[in-house]
Design a protein around this motif. Structure first.
Motif, PDB file in Angstrom:
ATOM      1  N   GLY A   1       0.605  -1.089  -0.541  1.00  0.00           N
ATOM      2  CA  GLY A   1       0.117   0.123  -0.459  1.00  0.00           C
ATOM      3  C   GLY A   1       0.653   1.097  -0.311  1.00  0.00           C
ATOM      4  O   GLY A   1      -0.065   2.254  -0.067  1.00  0.00           O
ATOM      5  N   GLY A   2       2.588   1.327  -0.061  1.00  0.00           N
ATOM      6  CA  GLY A   2       2.900   2.138  -0.609  1.00  0.00           C
ATOM      7  C   GLY A   2       3.607   2.791  -1.164  1.00  0.00           C
ATOM      8  O   GLY A   2       2.652   2.651  -2.794  1.00  0.00           O
ATOM      9  N   PRO A   3       4.813   3.630  -1.010  1.00  0.00           N
ATOM     10  CA  PRO A   3       4.916   4.090  -2.139  1.00  0.00           C
ATOM     11  C   PRO A   3       6.283   2.449  -3.176  1.00  0.00           C
ATOM     12  O   PRO A   3       6.195   1.598  -3.076  1.00  0.00           O
ATOM     13  CB  PRO A   3       6.104   4.553  -1.983  1.00  0.00           C
ATOM     14  CG  PRO A   3       6.358   4.917  -0.375  1.00  0.00           C
ATOM     15  CD  PRO A   3       5.217   4.129  -0.204  1.00  0.00           C
ATOM     16  N   GLY A   4       6.946   3.468  -4.307  1.00  0.00           N
ATOM     17  CA  GLY A   4       7.863   2.187  -4.781  1.00  0.00           C
ATOM     18  C   GLY A   4       6.619   1.311  -5.550  1.00  0.00           C
ATOM     19  O   GLY A   4       6.001   1.409  -6.137  1.00  0.00           O
ATOM     20  N   ILE A   5       7.884  -0.033  -5.303  1.00  0.00           N
ATOM     21  CA  ILE A   5       7.128  -1.014  -6.188  1.00  0.00           C
ATOM     22  C   ILE A   5       5.804  -1.402  -5.597  1.00  0.00           C
ATOM     23  O   ILE A   5       5.366  -1.877  -6.155  1.00  0.00           O
ATOM     24  CB  ILE A   5       8.125  -2.586  -5.837  1.00  0.00           C
ATOM     25  CG1 ILE A   5       9.685  -1.896  -5.596  1.00  0.00           C
ATOM     26  CG2 ILE A   5       7.327  -3.772  -6.019  1.00  0.00           C
ATOM     27  CD1 ILE A   5       9.353  -2.370  -7.608  1.00  0.00           C
ATOM     28  N   MET A   6       5.488  -0.888  -3.489  1.00  0.00           N
ATOM     29  CA  MET A   6       3.775  -1.181  -4.168  1.00  0.00           C
ATOM     30  C   MET A   6       3.223  -0.369  -4.491  1.00  0.00           C
ATOM     31  O   MET A   6       2.083  -0.579  -4.802  1.00  0.00           O
ATOM     32  CB  MET A   6       4.170  -0.789  -2.297  1.00  0.00           C
ATOM     33  CG  MET A   6       4.785  -1.711  -1.093  1.00  0.00           C
ATOM     34  SD  MET A   6       4.600  -1.047   0.844  1.00  0.00           S
ATOM     35  CE  MET A   6       5.928   0.038   0.291  1.00  0.00           C
ATOM     36  N   GLU A   7       3.502   0.441  -4.641  1.00  0.00           N
ATOM     37  CA  GLU A   7       3.221   1.790  -5.522  1.00  0.00           C
ATOM     38  C   GLU A   7       2.798   1.029  -7.097  1.00  0.00           C
ATOM     39  O   GLU A   7       1.453   1.123  -7.437  1.00  0.00           O
ATOM     40  CB  GLU A   7       3.369   3.026  -5.983  1.00  0.00           C
ATOM     41  CG  GLU A   7       2.675   4.021  -6.831  1.00  0.00           C
ATOM     42  CD  GLU A   7       3.184   5.561  -6.824  1.00  0.00           C
ATOM     43  OE1 GLU A   7       2.991   6.045  -5.403  1.00  0.00           O
ATOM     44  OE2 GLU A   7       4.367   5.448  -7.419  1.00  0.00           O
ATOM     45  N   ALA A   8       3.265   0.629  -7.409  1.00  0.00           N
ATOM     46  CA  ALA A   8       3.908   0.242  -9.001  1.00  0.00           C
ATOM     47  C   ALA A   8       2.932  -1.204  -8.979  1.00  0.00           C
ATOM     48  O   ALA A   8       1.859  -0.733  -9.934  1.00  0.00           O
ATOM     49  CB  ALA A   8       5.123  -0.893  -9.286  1.00  0.00           C
ATOM     50  N   ALA A   9       2.549  -2.106  -8.290  1.00  0.00           N
ATOM     51  CA  ALA A   9       1.723  -3.062  -7.648  1.00  0.00           C
ATOM     52  C   ALA A   9      -0.041  -2.617  -7.374  1.00  0.00           C
ATOM     53  O   ALA A   9      -0.210  -3.044  -8.921  1.00  0.00           O
ATOM     54  CB  ALA A   9       2.344  -3.841  -6.687  1.00  0.00           C
ATOM     55  N   ASN A  10       0.365  -1.824  -7.477  1.00  0.00           N
ATOM     56  CA  ASN A  10      -1.480  -1.310  -7.229  1.00  0.00           C
ATOM     57  C   ASN A  10      -1.617  -0.445  -7.821  1.00  0.00           C
ATOM     58  O   ASN A  10      -3.638  -0.778  -8.743  1.00  0.00           O
ATOM     59  CB  ASN A  10      -1.046  -0.030  -5.876  1.00  0.00           C
ATOM     60  CG  ASN A  10      -1.396  -1.245  -4.166  1.00  0.00           C
ATOM     61  OD1 ASN A  10      -0.826  -0.583  -3.174  1.00  0.00           O
ATOM     62  ND2 ASN A  10      -2.296  -2.051  -4.451  1.00  0.00           N
ATOM     63  N   LYS A  11      -0.772  -0.025  -8.773  1.00  0.00           N
ATOM     64  CA  LYS A  11      -0.476   1.235 -10.109  1.00  0.00           C
ATOM     65  C   LYS A  11      -1.516   0.124 -11.219  1.00  0.00           C
ATOM     66  O   LYS A  11      -2.718   0.068 -12.049  1.00  0.00           O
ATOM     67  CB  LYS A  11       0.271   1.920 -10.442  1.00  0.00           C
ATOM     68  CG  LYS A  11      -0.563   3.445 -11.725  1.00  0.00           C
ATOM     69  CD  LYS A  11       0.396   4.106 -12.027  1.00  0.00           C
ATOM     70  CE  LYS A  11       0.523   4.447 -12.811  1.00  0.00           C
ATOM     71  NZ  LYS A  11       2.350   5.483 -13.075  1.00  0.00           N
ATOM     72  N   GLY A  12      -0.765  -0.974 -11.496  1.00  0.00           N
ATOM     73  CA  GLY A  12      -1.132  -1.658 -12.572  1.00  0.00           C
ATOM     74  C   GLY A  12      -2.390  -2.377 -12.267  1.00  0.00           C
ATOM     75  O   GLY A  12      -3.208  -2.832 -13.291  1.00  0.00           O
ATOM     76  N   ALA A  13      -2.713  -2.875 -10.940  1.00  0.00           N
ATOM     77  CA  ALA A  13      -3.800  -3.939 -10.729  1.00  0.00           C
ATOM     78  C   ALA A  13      -4.833  -2.360 -11.013  1.00  0.00           C
ATOM     79  O   ALA A  13      -6.340  -2.999 -11.325  1.00  0.00           O
ATOM     80  CB  ALA A  13      -4.251  -4.420  -9.684  1.00  0.00           C
ATOM     81  N   PHE A  14      -5.080  -1.048 -10.760  1.00  0.00           N
ATOM     82  CA  PHE A  14      -6.349  -0.767 -10.300  1.00  0.00           C
ATOM     83  C   PHE A  14      -6.424  -0.575 -11.921  1.00  0.00           C
ATOM     84  O   PHE A  14      -7.658  -0.314 -12.052  1.00  0.00           O
ATOM     85  CB  PHE A  14      -5.000   1.016  -9.563  1.00  0.00           C
ATOM     86  CG  PHE A  14      -6.108   2.166  -9.521  1.00  0.00           C
ATOM     87  CD1 PHE A  14      -7.509   1.922  -8.755  1.00  0.00           C
ATOM     88  CD2 PHE A  14      -6.712   2.898 -10.337  1.00  0.00           C
ATOM     89  CE1 PHE A  14      -8.199   2.673  -8.359  1.00  0.00           C
ATOM     90  CE2 PHE A  14      -7.143   3.930 -10.361  1.00  0.00           C
ATOM     91  CZ  PHE A  14      -8.445   4.102  -9.474  1.00  0.00           C
TER      92      PHE A  14
END
Length: 239
Positions: A82-95
């Motif tokens: 749920g945070g920045p970095g790789i976490m953000e990239a993972a959420n962004k792709g799924a979003f």
């Protein structure tokens, strides 16, 4: 002074602290209950881990975003920290894909802030409650390059699967160049000195291409299906 008298004195001094500890248990329970209720309907899901310090223009960020998008479009909810970095990239792709983007955020003194690409968001105060959610609701782990936190999640997953405390699932390391030194150490030190068995290396898949990550997960479950068996449900219940 007798031991009983000494202990009585200690307990009386620590009583305010012990009361706080008792109430803390209820806070932990509430995190488990609320997290479980919010996560119940997102399966099948894949947990993605990686560094919070990876910048959006870094190749690892873009690769993570591509993997998450393909997983989402293939029908997998994607869980990140749920945070920045790789976490953000993972959420962004799924979003921007077809399935849910889930962020399990953690309260930290620094480094962690909630990214905006989350369909389902849950914030935790306790690392172990958060880590439980990553394991319980995942059908696979995808581990991108990262630091201590990423290594902690990876070792937790390997330990739980190796010891039979959770269902077997694909544990996929992405970016072979990054992980090669660690895997060499596993082989040359841990196996050589008998601390793990050679077959324990079979728990790990090393894959570099997004489409191959998705295919590997489907292939793993092609005979059994994603729904846990009664035996696996019992294991998860006792996680």
């Amino acid at each position: 002074m007798s031991l009983q008298e000494k202990l009585g004195g200690i307990m009386s001094l620590d009583k305010p602290w012990s009361v706080r500890e008792s109430w803390r248990v209820f806070g932990i329970m509430s995190e488990f209950v609320e997290g479980t209720e919010r996560m119940e309907y997102i399966q099948p899901a894949v947990s993605i881990f990686g560094s919070a310090r990876t910048k959006p223009d870094h190749p690892y960020y873009k690769l993570t975003e591509a993997i998450a998008r393909q997983l989402s479009d293939a029908g997998f909810s994607v869980i990140s920290g749920g945070g920045p970095g790789i976490m953000e990239a993972a959420n962004k792709g799924a979003f921007f894909g077809k399935s849910a983007s889930v962020g399990l955020n953690i309260q930290l003194p620094h480094e962690q802030h909630r990214n905006i690409y989350q369909d389902v968001s849950q914030t935790f105060r306790h690392f172990f409650a958060r880590k439980y959610m990553f394991v319980k609701f995942a059908t696979a782990y995808v581990v991108m390059p990262g630091g201590f936190g990423t290594l902690d999640e990876l070792m937790e997953a390997l330990t739980l699967v190796q010891t039979g405390k959770t269902r077997k699932m694909p544990i996929i390391l992405v970016c072979s160049d990054f992980w090669s030194g660690l895997l060499d150490w596993f082989q040359q030190v841990l196996i050589a000195e008998g601390y793990i068995s050679p077959e324990d290396m079979d728990l790990i898949h090393v894959i570099d291409e997004p489409a191959q990550v998705v295919n590997a997960i489907f292939q793993y479950y092609e005979t059994s299906g994603f729904e846990p068996t009664p035996a696996e449900r019992e294991i998860q219940l006792n996680l």
